[in-house]
Design an enzyme around this catalytic site. Structure first.
Site, PDB file in Angstrom:
ATOM      1  N   GLY A 149      -6.477   8.656   8.450  1.00  0.00           N
ATOM      2  CA  GLY A 149      -6.466   8.853   9.903  1.00  0.00           C
ATOM      3  C   GLY A 149      -7.840   9.268  10.399  1.00  0.00           C
ATOM      4  N   THR A 159      -6.735   2.740  10.137  1.00  0.00           N
ATOM      5  CA  THR A 159      -6.795   3.231  11.519  1.00  0.00           C
ATOM      6  C   THR A 159      -7.754   2.394  12.375  1.00  0.00           C
ATOM      7  OG1 THR A 159      -6.281   5.430  10.687  1.00  0.00           O
ATOM      8  CG2 THR A 159      -7.191   5.314  12.906  1.00  0.00           C
ATOM      9  N   HIS A 202      -9.756   5.564  -0.212  1.00  0.00           N
ATOM     10  CA  HIS A 202      -8.778   5.519   0.883  1.00  0.00           C
ATOM     11  C   HIS A 202      -9.362   6.286   2.063  1.00  0.00           C
ATOM     12  CE1 HIS A 202      -4.851   4.048  -0.919  1.00  0.00           C
ATOM     13  NE2 HIS A 202      -5.726   3.925  -1.911  1.00  0.00           N
ATOM     14  N   ASP A 215       0.834  -1.206   0.000  1.00  0.00           N
ATOM     15  CA  ASP A 215       0.000   0.000   0.000  1.00  0.00           C
ATOM     16  C   ASP A 215       0.875   1.265   0.000  1.00  0.00           C
ATOM     17  OD1 ASP A 215      -2.429   1.413   0.249  1.00  0.00           O
ATOM     18  OD2 ASP A 215      -2.322   1.409   2.448  1.00  0.00           O
TER      19      ASP A 215
END
Ligand code: 13P
Ligand code: ZN
Length: 278
Positions: A178, A229, A204, A82
């Site tokens: 995040g 995350t 993403h 990734d």
């Protein structure tokens, strides 16, 4: 079944209008949790590790484990590198047996991005591996600033696809890596225009997006959804739960971490609609 590249997985997902989860891992408990969720739910899955994580999870240690776990799985699992930047690390991942590579040249001008994607495609083809590219940068760890700066131009998605025939394209339409600082505000008109290009699109920055938004993204043309995350938080939550258990030993700890990852992975699979699609 077992180790596959993303071509068939994403072709079927695009056709069937569901999303395949791409779950980032960092240790054995995460690998086992993702595989168990995929098998229990008869769901295809993608397991991946980002180049930026190799400091804590070295590629030569975690990579072979990911490939071995995918090969032994009873459902189709792709193993992807990734956000790859380094050609040397991409080559190493391919040597280890990764079935897919994401080349992140999104910070470069489009023509340069296209040239780099072609170089990776040439390399990956020798291994039968697929390639994901990215158009437009994501907010969060790829930069800060006024939000329009981070929207992909759907015309660039078309140009990159027509120049390369790449297997998947990640785009930016308000998603961020995040934890989101405020409620994510997705610009669906960008996704709608990009989804006219006949390539599987990738979301993403999946952690923190609501179930409703996930379903809408899939309905509007997203075929692959990256979750990192939430998985890292889950494995850590498993360790916290351990602190409250009466019986304390390594074996209880490792089981709780894997179970916690399995649970969050299953929940995402349910929302993405991939259950029973293996
Ligand atoms: P999150 O950490 O926001 O889920 O992002 C995942 C991702 O995009 C991995 O490439
Ligand atoms: Zn990402």
């Amino acid at each position: 079944m077992s180790l596959v590249n993303v071509k068939e997985l994403l072709r079927k997902a695009k056709e069937g209008r569901y999303g395949v989860g791409a779950f980032n891992v960092g240790n054995m408990e995460m690998v086992l949790g993702v595989i168990k969720a995929a098998e229990k739910n008869s769901s295809p899955a993608i397991m991946q590790i980002a180049e930026s994580r190799l400091k804590t999870s070295p590629l030569h240690v975690v990579g072979p484990m990911m490939v071995a776990a995918a090969k032994a799985a009873s459902v189709p699992v792709a193993v992807q590198f990734d956000h790859g930047h380094s050609m040397e690390l991409i080559r190493q991942a391919l040597e280890i047996g990764f079935s897919s590579i994401m080349i992140d040249a999104s910070s470069k001008p489009l023509e340069e991005n296209i040239a780099i994607v072609k170089e990776v495609q040439k390399l990956a083809a020798g291994y039968g591996a697929t390639v994901e590219a990215e158009v437009g940068q994501l907010a969060g760890d790829e930069g800060e600033g006024e939000k329009e700066r981070f929207y992909s131009d759907p015309e660039d998605v078309r140009r990159l696809y027509e120049s390369t025939g790449v297997d998947a394209i990640a785009l930016s339409f308000g998603n961020a890596h995040g934890l989101y600082k405020s409620k994510p505000c997705l610009e669906y008109s960008i996704l709608q225009r990009a989804s006219k290009v006949p390539v599987p699109l990738v979301l993403h920055g999946g952690s923190g997006i609501s179930p409703d938004d996930f379903r809408k993204c899939v309905a509007e043309g997203i075929s692959k959804i990256n979750i990192a995350t939430a998985g890292f938080m889950a494995v850590e939550a498993g360790a916290r739960q351990y602190m409250e258990e009466e019986e304390k030993n390594y074996f209880v700890l490792t089981r709780l971490m894997a179970e916690s990852v399995e649970k969050t992975t299953s929940e995402h699979m349910e929302i993405f609609g991939s259950i029973g699609k293996a």
